[in-house]
Design an enzyme around this catalytic site. Structure first.
Site, PDB file in Angstrom:
ATOM      1  N   HIS A   1       7.151   3.041   4.973  1.00 61.38           N
ATOM      2  CA  HIS A   1       8.130   3.808   4.197  1.00 61.38           C
ATOM      3  C   HIS A   1       8.766   3.021   3.068  1.00 61.38           C
ATOM      4  O   HIS A   1       9.540   3.563   2.295  1.00 61.38           O
ATOM      5  CB  HIS A   1       9.245   4.355   5.110  1.00 61.38           C
ATOM      6  CG  HIS A   1      10.195   3.295   5.569  1.00 61.38           C
ATOM      7  ND1 HIS A   1       9.918   2.453   6.601  1.00 61.38           N
ATOM      8  CD2 HIS A   1      11.407   2.921   5.109  1.00 61.38           C
ATOM      9  CE1 HIS A   1      10.920   1.611   6.786  1.00 61.38           C
ATOM     10  NE2 HIS A   1      11.839   1.870   5.882  1.00 61.38           N
TER      11      HIS A   1
HETATM   12  C1  UD1 Z   1      16.208   4.293   3.587  1.00 63.15           C
HETATM   13  C2  UD1 Z   1      16.712   2.896   3.251  1.00 63.15           C
HETATM   14  C3  UD1 Z   1      15.759   1.856   3.829  1.00 63.15           C
HETATM   15  C4  UD1 Z   1      15.538   2.081   5.308  1.00 63.15           C
HETATM   16  C5  UD1 Z   1      15.114   3.516   5.563  1.00 63.15           C
HETATM   17  C6  UD1 Z   1      15.050   3.766   7.046  1.00 63.15           C
HETATM   18  C7  UD1 Z   1      17.874   2.556   1.106  1.00 63.15           C
HETATM   19  C8  UD1 Z   1      17.748   2.031  -0.265  1.00 63.15           C
HETATM   20  N1  UD1 Z   1      16.728   2.671   1.795  1.00 63.15           N
HETATM   21  O1  UD1 Z   1      14.957   4.458   2.951  1.00 63.15           O
HETATM   22  O2  UD1 Z   1      16.320   0.575   3.652  1.00 63.15           O
HETATM   23  O3  UD1 Z   1      14.553   1.195   5.748  1.00 63.15           O
HETATM   24  O4  UD1 Z   1      16.077   4.418   4.992  1.00 63.15           O
HETATM   25  O5  UD1 Z   1      14.243   4.835   7.359  1.00 63.15           O
HETATM   26  O6  UD1 Z   1      18.950   2.864   1.551  1.00 63.15           O
HETATM   27  N2  UD1 Z   1      13.963  12.353   3.089  1.00 63.15           N
HETATM   28  C9  UD1 Z   1      13.785  13.519   3.795  1.00 63.15           C
HETATM   29  N3  UD1 Z   1      14.624  13.774   4.834  1.00 63.15           N
HETATM   30  C10 UD1 Z   1      15.631  12.946   5.203  1.00 63.15           C
HETATM   31  C11 UD1 Z   1      15.808  11.770   4.461  1.00 63.15           C
HETATM   32  C12 UD1 Z   1      14.971  11.487   3.411  1.00 63.15           C
HETATM   33  O7  UD1 Z   1      12.886  14.304   3.503  1.00 63.15           O
HETATM   34  O8  UD1 Z   1      16.345  13.238   6.181  1.00 63.15           O
HETATM   35  C13 UD1 Z   1      13.026  12.063   1.969  1.00 63.15           C
HETATM   36  C14 UD1 Z   1      13.561  12.516   0.615  1.00 63.15           C
HETATM   37  O9  UD1 Z   1      12.467  12.919  -0.162  1.00 63.15           O
HETATM   38  C15 UD1 Z   1      14.119  11.225   0.033  1.00 63.15           C
HETATM   39  C16 UD1 Z   1      13.165  10.173   0.603  1.00 63.15           C
HETATM   40  O10 UD1 Z   1      12.831  10.652   1.898  1.00 63.15           O
HETATM   41  O11 UD1 Z   1      14.127  11.205  -1.368  1.00 63.15           O
HETATM   42  C17 UD1 Z   1      13.770   8.793   0.703  1.00 63.15           C
HETATM   43  O12 UD1 Z   1      14.973   8.812   1.464  1.00 63.15           O
HETATM   44  P1  UD1 Z   1      16.105   7.710   1.213  1.00 63.15           P
HETATM   45  O13 UD1 Z   1      17.212   7.890   2.157  1.00 63.15           O
HETATM   46  O14 UD1 Z   1      16.468   7.648  -0.236  1.00 63.15           O
HETATM   47  O15 UD1 Z   1      15.388   6.336   1.474  1.00 63.15           O
HETATM   48  P2  UD1 Z   1      14.408   5.912   2.656  1.00 63.15           P
HETATM   49  O16 UD1 Z   1      13.064   5.728   2.076  1.00 63.15           O
HETATM   50  O17 UD1 Z   1      14.589   6.806   3.813  1.00 63.15           O
HETATM   51  N1  UDP Z   2      11.672   4.710  14.654  1.00 64.54           N
HETATM   52  C1  UDP Z   2      11.728   5.923  15.328  1.00 64.54           C
HETATM   53  N2  UDP Z   2      10.759   6.855  15.074  1.00 64.54           N
HETATM   54  C2  UDP Z   2       9.738   6.649  14.189  1.00 64.54           C
HETATM   55  C3  UDP Z   2       9.707   5.415  13.504  1.00 64.54           C
HETATM   56  C4  UDP Z   2      10.687   4.472  13.753  1.00 64.54           C
HETATM   57  O1  UDP Z   2      12.626   6.140  16.143  1.00 64.54           O
HETATM   58  O2  UDP Z   2       8.909   7.543  14.012  1.00 64.54           O
HETATM   59  C5  UDP Z   2      12.748   3.732  14.915  1.00 64.54           C
HETATM   60  C6  UDP Z   2      12.270   2.360  15.319  1.00 64.54           C
HETATM   61  O3  UDP Z   2      12.137   2.282  16.718  1.00 64.54           O
HETATM   62  C7  UDP Z   2      13.381   1.454  14.799  1.00 64.54           C
HETATM   63  C8  UDP Z   2      13.892   2.188  13.588  1.00 64.54           C
HETATM   64  O4  UDP Z   2      13.431   3.523  13.691  1.00 64.54           O
HETATM   65  O5  UDP Z   2      14.434   1.369  15.756  1.00 64.54           O
HETATM   66  C9  UDP Z   2      13.355   1.549  12.324  1.00 64.54           C
HETATM   67  O6  UDP Z   2      13.674   2.342  11.251  1.00 64.54           O
HETATM   68  P1  UDP Z   2      12.889   2.268   9.860  1.00 64.54           P
HETATM   69  O7  UDP Z   2      11.547   1.672  10.063  1.00 64.54           O
HETATM   70  O8  UDP Z   2      12.976   3.619   9.277  1.00 64.54           O
HETATM   71  O9  UDP Z   2      13.837   1.339   8.986  1.00 64.54           O
HETATM   72  P2  UDP Z   2      13.966  -0.241   8.761  1.00 64.54           P
HETATM   73  O10 UDP Z   2      14.108  -0.887  10.074  1.00 64.54           O
HETATM   74  O11 UDP Z   2      12.769  -0.677   7.998  1.00 64.54           O
HETATM   75  O12 UDP Z   2      15.176  -0.358   7.908  1.00 64.54           O
END
Ligand code: UD1
Ligand code: UDP
Length: 360
Positions: A203
């Site tokens: 992601h």
């Molecule tokens: C965010 C965090 C990242 C973290 C990740 C965990 C920042 C800069 N990034 O990244 O550090 O590792 O969360 O998962 O804060 N979207 C949905 N549904 C949701 C949320 C998001 O469809 O509930 C989609 C939207 O298209 C959105 C994209 O995902 O634009 C990215 O979501 P966003 O919260 O901006 O960043 P993440 O990639 O989730």
């Molecule tokens: N995780 C989850 N379901 C998934 C993928 C990840 O519950 O399908 C959990 C995972 O066990 C961990 C956390 O989400 O606890 C990690 O989140 P993510 O990889 O989105 O973010 P990051 O750690 O890179 O910030």
């Protein structure tokens, strides 16, 4: 002591859970959800599975640019802080919700505390790295999960604010691994047997926004010898579609929606190996003795790599496939992430700071 905790993205619900548990009973906690993540599988399911308080506020920040999300948290949290008047604002990790919360806290008369402080990947192009540095420098109390994090903070002149607590994700995982051991339904739905499949998550902005990198990762995963279960983040699904890669991913991989925390831990425990660009998953693999291949050039969880438990491969298709197919575990395992009691140390440090403030 009244603590206002700010969470908003999937990994923060996991990190907050052990600390909420340690706070409950003796202290008042107000949980604020920024709304950065809002899908059931990225948010609601964690509240169903984990013993965290129901959020008292949802700021409804949602998706948007880095600027929109960070500024949205700052401006919407400020009046909540004014109304709630907590002793401490507690922040987790490195998302835009974390930085927005740090800025709002720094502008209010409140102690700002950061759980998972001092992590550095060294790559300032990574939005999370900017969030880490700025949050640490805006916070009064820094809870470092590792010795490396303590040293990073010392080098940046922040030693006096730092406590070495251990990693709250280890606390969470110790509980989850017990509960998840019984969770086999998903594996049988997916038609995969223990130790005969690979789990994958992707992601990171760098991997999803660059079509060449994403295509190369899909190619790499597609050529792995075992079935690959890929619970894909909505961001990744959107990019796979945009770059015309969805069909390829769907035909070669078991592409599924994100799964709940307990289901994920169960899959990770049963997998032969995991390929990921997640921060949290690298550590969870280490805790669960699952070989990890990290599809990045660097990591902030350096101990997993230096000890041989995690391999950094970048996004090259051949390197990804070769590392997964050849993945194995070293004989020795260090314990850089503490003893599973990090949350207790966080709460004790908060109590000391609170008492110190009362006595001024
Ligand atoms: C965010 C965090 C990242 C973290 C990740 C965990 C920042 C800069 N990034 O990244 O550090 O590792 O969360 O998962 O804060 N979207 C949905 N549904 C949701 C949320 C998001 O469809 O509930 C989609 C939207 O298209 C959105 C994209 O995902 O634009 C990215 O979501 P966003 O919260 O901006 O960043 P993440 O990639 O989730
Ligand atoms: N995780 C989850 N379901 C998934 C993928 C990840 O519950 O399908 C959990 C995972 O066990 C961990 C956390 O989400 O606890 C990690 O989140 P993510 O990889 O989105 O973010 P990051 O750690 O890179 O910030």
């Amino acid at each position: 002591m009244k603590v206002l905790s700010v969470v908003g993205a999937r990994p923060q619900f996991v990190k907050a859970f052990p600390v909420s548990r340690a706070l409950s009973g003796d202290h008042e906690e107000v949980l604020v959800h920024t709304g950065q993540h809002y899908d059931e599988q990225l948010s609601g399911v964690f509240f169903d599975q984990l013993d965290v308080p129901t959020p008292a506020y949802n700021l409804g920040v949602g998706s948007g640019t880095h600027a929109d999300q960070t500024a949205g948290v700052l401006s919407r949290l400020a009046p909540v802080l004014a109304d709630e008047d907590p002793d401490t604002v507690l922040l987790y990790g490195d998302t835009n919700s974390t930085l927005g919360g740090a800025l709002a806290g720094a502008k209010a008369d409140v102690l700002v505390a950061h759980v998972e402080a001092g992590l550095r990947s060294g790559d300032r192009r990574m939005p999370e790295e900017v969030n880490r540095v700025l949050t640490d420098h805006s916070s009064d109390l820094l809870f470092a999960p590792t010795e490396t994090a303590v040293e990073n903070l010392r080098r940046e002149g922040l030693a006096e604010r730092t406590s070495h607590t251990g990693d709250v994700m280890y606390d969470a995982l110790r509980w989850a691994a017990e509960v998840a051991r019984e969770e086999t339904a998903l594996r049988s739905d997916l038609g995969v047997d223990s130790d005969e499949f690979v789990l994958a998550t992707v992601h990171r902005q760098r991997n999803t926004d660059d079509s060449d990198r994403l295509a190369s990762i899909v190619d790499g995963l597609a050529s792995v010898a075992s079935p690959v279960v890929f619970p894909a983040h909505p961001r990744t699904i959107e990019r796979l579609e945009r770059f015309g890669l969805r069909e390829r991913a769907e035909s070669a991989l078991r592409l599924v929606e994100p799964v709940g925390y307990l289901e994920f831990v169960a899959l990770l425990d049963a997998a032969r190996a995991v390929a990921t660009d997640s921060g949290g998953v690298q550590k969870e693999a280490f805790f669960l003795d699952t070989p990890c291949v990290t599809m990045r050039e660097e990591t902030e969880w350096v101990e997993t790599v230096t000890s041989g438990w995690n391999t950094l491969v970048g996004a090259d298709a051949d390197a990804v496939a070769a590392a997964i197919d050849g993945a194995s575990l070293p004989d020795e395992k260090p314990q850089p992430y503490g003893d599973g009691e990090a949350a207790t140390r966080v709460v004790e440090a908060l109590e000391r700071a609170y008492t110190g403030r009362q006595n001024v």
